[in-house]
Scaffold this motif. Structure first.
Motif, PDB file in Angstrom:
ATOM      1  N   HIS A  85       0.825  -1.210   0.000  1.00 12.07           N
ATOM      2  CA  HIS A  85       0.000   0.000   0.000  1.00 12.07           C
ATOM      3  C   HIS A  85       0.860   1.260   0.000  1.00 12.07           C
ATOM      4  CE1 HIS A  85      -4.256  -0.829   0.071  1.00 12.07           C
ATOM      5  NE2 HIS A  85      -4.085  -1.815   0.920  1.00 12.07           N
ATOM      6  N   GLN A  86       1.902   1.276   0.827  1.00 10.57           N
ATOM      7  CA  GLN A  86       2.759   2.460   0.905  1.00 10.57           C
ATOM      8  C   GLN A  86       3.488   2.722  -0.408  1.00 10.57           C
ATOM      9  OE1 GLN A  86       5.281   1.758   4.281  1.00 10.57           O
ATOM     10  NE2 GLN A  86       3.780   2.551   5.736  1.00 10.57           N
ATOM     11  N   VAL A  87       4.003   1.653  -1.035  1.00 13.20           N
ATOM     12  CA  VAL A  87       4.745   1.818  -2.287  1.00 13.20           C
ATOM     13  C   VAL A  87       3.828   2.306  -3.399  1.00 13.20           C
ATOM     14  CG1 VAL A  87       5.962   0.531  -4.090  1.00 13.20           C
ATOM     15  CG2 VAL A  87       6.576   0.197  -1.724  1.00 13.20           C
ATOM     16  N   THR A  88       2.659   1.687  -3.532  1.00  8.83           N
ATOM     17  CA  THR A  88       1.745   2.108  -4.597  1.00  8.83           C
ATOM     18  C   THR A  88       1.240   3.536  -4.373  1.00  8.83           C
ATOM     19  OG1 THR A  88      -0.075   1.003  -3.431  1.00  8.83           O
ATOM     20  CG2 THR A  88       0.981  -0.208  -5.219  1.00  8.83           C
ATOM     21  N   THR A  89       1.013   3.902  -3.119  1.00 10.20           N
ATOM     22  CA  THR A  89       0.586   5.270  -2.828  1.00 10.20           C
ATOM     23  C   THR A  89       1.687   6.265  -3.165  1.00 10.20           C
ATOM     24  OG1 THR A  89      -0.855   4.468  -1.073  1.00 10.20           O
ATOM     25  CG2 THR A  89      -0.319   6.797  -1.041  1.00 10.20           C
TER      26      THR A  89
ATOM     27  N   LYS B 156       5.939 -14.453  -1.886  1.00 13.05           N
ATOM     28  CA  LYS B 156       5.874 -13.458  -0.822  1.00 13.05           C
ATOM     29  C   LYS B 156       5.745 -12.029  -1.350  1.00 13.05           C
ATOM     30  CE  LYS B 156       8.386 -16.115   2.611  1.00 13.05           C
ATOM     31  NZ  LYS B 156       9.647 -16.261   3.330  1.00 13.05           N
ATOM     32  N   GLN B 157       6.141 -11.800  -2.595  1.00 10.96           N
ATOM     33  CA  GLN B 157       6.079 -10.447  -3.154  1.00 10.96           C
ATOM     34  C   GLN B 157       4.664  -9.991  -3.474  1.00 10.96           C
ATOM     35  OE1 GLN B 157       8.601  -8.300  -3.329  1.00 10.96           O
ATOM     36  NE2 GLN B 157       9.794  -9.898  -2.333  1.00 10.96           N
ATOM     37  N   CYS B 158       3.737 -10.911  -3.672  1.00  8.50           N
ATOM     38  CA  CYS B 158       2.325 -10.604  -3.943  1.00  8.50           C
ATOM     39  C   CYS B 158       2.174  -9.676  -5.153  1.00  8.50           C
ATOM     40  CB  CYS B 158       1.637 -10.001  -2.728  1.00  8.50           C
ATOM     41  SG  CYS B 158       1.711 -10.998  -1.263  1.00  8.50           S
ATOM     42  N   PHE B 159       2.656 -10.121  -6.316  1.00  8.28           N
ATOM     43  CA  PHE B 159       2.584  -9.311  -7.522  1.00  8.28           C
ATOM     44  C   PHE B 159       1.141  -8.992  -7.907  1.00  8.28           C
ATOM     45  CE2 PHE B 159       6.780 -11.398  -8.719  1.00  8.28           C
ATOM     46  CZ  PHE B 159       7.516 -10.303  -8.327  1.00  8.28           C
ATOM     47  N   HIS B 160       0.238  -9.923  -7.672  1.00 10.94           N
ATOM     48  CA  HIS B 160      -1.166  -9.699  -8.027  1.00 10.94           C
ATOM     49  C   HIS B 160      -1.759  -8.558  -7.194  1.00 10.94           C
ATOM     50  CE1 HIS B 160      -5.144 -10.546  -9.530  1.00 10.94           C
ATOM     51  NE2 HIS B 160      -5.593 -10.648  -8.291  1.00 10.94           N
ATOM     52  N   LYS B 161      -1.456  -8.541  -5.890  1.00  6.26           N
ATOM     53  CA  LYS B 161      -1.947  -7.460  -5.029  1.00  6.26           C
ATOM     54  C   LYS B 161      -1.371  -6.122  -5.467  1.00  6.26           C
ATOM     55  CE  LYS B 161      -2.969  -9.570  -0.611  1.00  6.26           C
ATOM     56  NZ  LYS B 161      -2.599  -9.635   0.799  1.00  6.26           N
ATOM     57  N   PHE B 162      -0.083  -6.114  -5.804  1.00  6.07           N
ATOM     58  CA  PHE B 162       0.557  -4.879  -6.254  1.00  6.07           C
ATOM     59  C   PHE B 162      -0.152  -4.343  -7.490  1.00  6.07           C
ATOM     60  CE2 PHE B 162       3.584  -2.433  -8.705  1.00  6.07           C
ATOM     61  CZ  PHE B 162       4.106  -1.587  -7.747  1.00  6.07           C
ATOM     62  N   ARG B 163      -0.433  -5.243  -8.432  1.00  5.52           N
ATOM     63  CA  ARG B 163      -1.107  -4.812  -9.665  1.00  5.52           C
ATOM     64  C   ARG B 163      -2.525  -4.326  -9.368  1.00  5.52           C
ATOM     65  NH1 ARG B 163      -1.305  -8.154 -15.318  1.00  5.52           N
ATOM     66  NH2 ARG B 163      -2.693  -6.746 -16.407  1.00  5.52           N
ATOM     67  N   GLN B 164      -3.245  -5.003  -8.484  1.00  8.26           N
ATOM     68  CA  GLN B 164      -4.594  -4.569  -8.104  1.00  8.26           C
ATOM     69  C   GLN B 164      -4.575  -3.177  -7.491  1.00  8.26           C
ATOM     70  OE1 GLN B 164      -5.962  -7.675  -5.447  1.00  8.26           O
ATOM     71  NE2 GLN B 164      -7.746  -8.003  -6.741  1.00  8.26           N
ATOM     72  N   TYR B 165      -3.663  -2.980  -6.533  1.00  5.61           N
ATOM     73  CA  TYR B 165      -3.593  -1.705  -5.836  1.00  5.61           C
ATOM     74  C   TYR B 165      -3.204  -0.567  -6.771  1.00  5.61           C
ATOM     75  CZ  TYR B 165      -3.769  -4.412  -1.479  1.00  5.61           C
ATOM     76  OH  TYR B 165      -4.132  -5.256  -0.466  1.00  5.61           O
TER      77      TYR B 165
ATOM     78  N   THR C 159      -3.649  -0.436  -9.918  1.00  7.24           N
ATOM     79  CA  THR C 159      -4.736  -0.230 -10.877  1.00  7.24           C
ATOM     80  C   THR C 159      -5.808   0.672 -10.300  1.00  7.24           C
ATOM     81  OG1 THR C 159      -4.339  -2.401 -11.860  1.00  7.24           O
ATOM     82  CG2 THR C 159      -6.453  -1.381 -12.307  1.00  7.24           C
ATOM     83  N   TYR C 160      -6.298   0.338  -9.106  1.00  9.05           N
ATOM     84  CA  TYR C 160      -7.400   1.150  -8.580  1.00  9.05           C
ATOM     85  C   TYR C 160      -6.922   2.515  -8.103  1.00  9.05           C
ATOM     86  CZ  TYR C 160      -6.890   0.645  -3.425  1.00  9.05           C
ATOM     87  OH  TYR C 160      -6.476   0.724  -2.129  1.00  9.05           O
ATOM     88  N   LYS C 161      -5.692   2.627  -7.643  1.00 11.97           N
ATOM     89  CA  LYS C 161      -5.199   3.939  -7.213  1.00 11.97           C
ATOM     90  C   LYS C 161      -4.936   4.851  -8.403  1.00 11.97           C
ATOM     91  CE  LYS C 161      -3.408   2.383  -2.831  1.00 11.97           C
ATOM     92  NZ  LYS C 161      -2.273   2.223  -1.940  1.00 11.97           N
ATOM     93  N   SER C 162      -4.483   4.285  -9.520  1.00 10.96           N
ATOM     94  CA  SER C 162      -4.267   5.114 -10.706  1.00 10.96           C
ATOM     95  C   SER C 162      -5.603   5.545 -11.312  1.00 10.96           C
ATOM     96  CB  SER C 162      -3.417   4.379 -11.737  1.00 10.96           C
ATOM     97  OG  SER C 162      -4.055   3.205 -12.163  1.00 10.96           O
ATOM     98  N   GLU C 163      -6.627   4.674 -11.239  1.00 14.79           N
ATOM     99  CA  GLU C 163      -7.950   5.065 -11.726  1.00 14.79           C
ATOM    100  C   GLU C 163      -8.548   6.185 -10.869  1.00 14.79           C
ATOM    101  OE1 GLU C 163     -10.398   1.602 -11.856  1.00 14.79           O
ATOM    102  OE2 GLU C 163      -9.352   0.750 -13.580  1.00 14.79           O
ATOM    103  N   LEU C 164      -8.356   6.103  -9.551  1.00 14.21           N
ATOM    104  CA  LEU C 164      -8.882   7.146  -8.663  1.00 14.21           C
ATOM    105  C   LEU C 164      -8.250   8.502  -8.942  1.00 14.21           C
ATOM    106  CD1 LEU C 164      -9.106   5.406  -5.162  1.00 14.21           C
ATOM    107  CD2 LEU C 164     -10.983   6.334  -6.489  1.00 14.21           C
TER     108      LEU C 164
END
Length: 161
Positions: free
Chosen positions: A49-53, A85-94, A96-101
């Protein structure tokens, strides 16, 4: 915990099956390990969350990410645990929705786009690049650049022309 299970193993008569007795100490130990795993998962999730934000807050006009073959990476026994452990799918989800917002264009680069094999200076594609080669050396123009930086420069130019 496995040692405690081995100590409390009871063999059934007439068969090979064993039965484990869960004592209160084993249940306490299981609860503490579950708590530790939950804390680690929450730390990873918070970090994503912190990195994507922080990426989105820099206000770029577009973000380019690679579409990785995660299932293929999971087949490699040396990489599979760290990839999981890196959770690439979660990173892509986050992202995606943060860039759309925030109204930022998100571009997903093709899985087979040679971002780290292409020279960012002249465009020459080096076919025989290994994973252990961390520095990209272009045989055509002689450019020497870090492999990850070269890939990020190539991804920044993805589908602009």
């Amino acid at each position: 915990m496995s040692r405690k299970y081995e100590i409390n193993k009871i063999k059934k008569e007439g068969g090979e099956r064993c039965q484990f007795i869960k004592t209160k100490n084993i249940k306490k130990l299981e609860n503490t390990t579950k708590l530790i795993y939950r804390k680690l998962a929450n730390i990873r999730n918070n970090y994503i969350h912190q990195v994507t934000t922080s990426i989105v807050k820099t206000k770029p006009y577009r973000i380019v990410i690679e579409d990785l073959n995660v299932s293929g990476m999971m087949k490699n026994k040396h990489l599979s645990d760290s990839v999981k452990k890196q959770c690439f799918h979660k990173f892509r989800q986050y992202i995606t929705y943060k860039s759309e917002l925030n109204g930022i264009e998100l571009v997903v680069a093709d899985r087979f786009y040679p971002s780290s094999k292409t020279c960012s200076k002249c465009g020459f594609i080096k076919k025989d690049l290994k994973l252990k080669d961390r520095v990209y050396r272009c045989p055509h123009c002689g450019a020497v650049i870090d492999r990850d930086l070269n890939a990020s420069l190539n991804l920044s130019m993805y589908k602009l022309a």
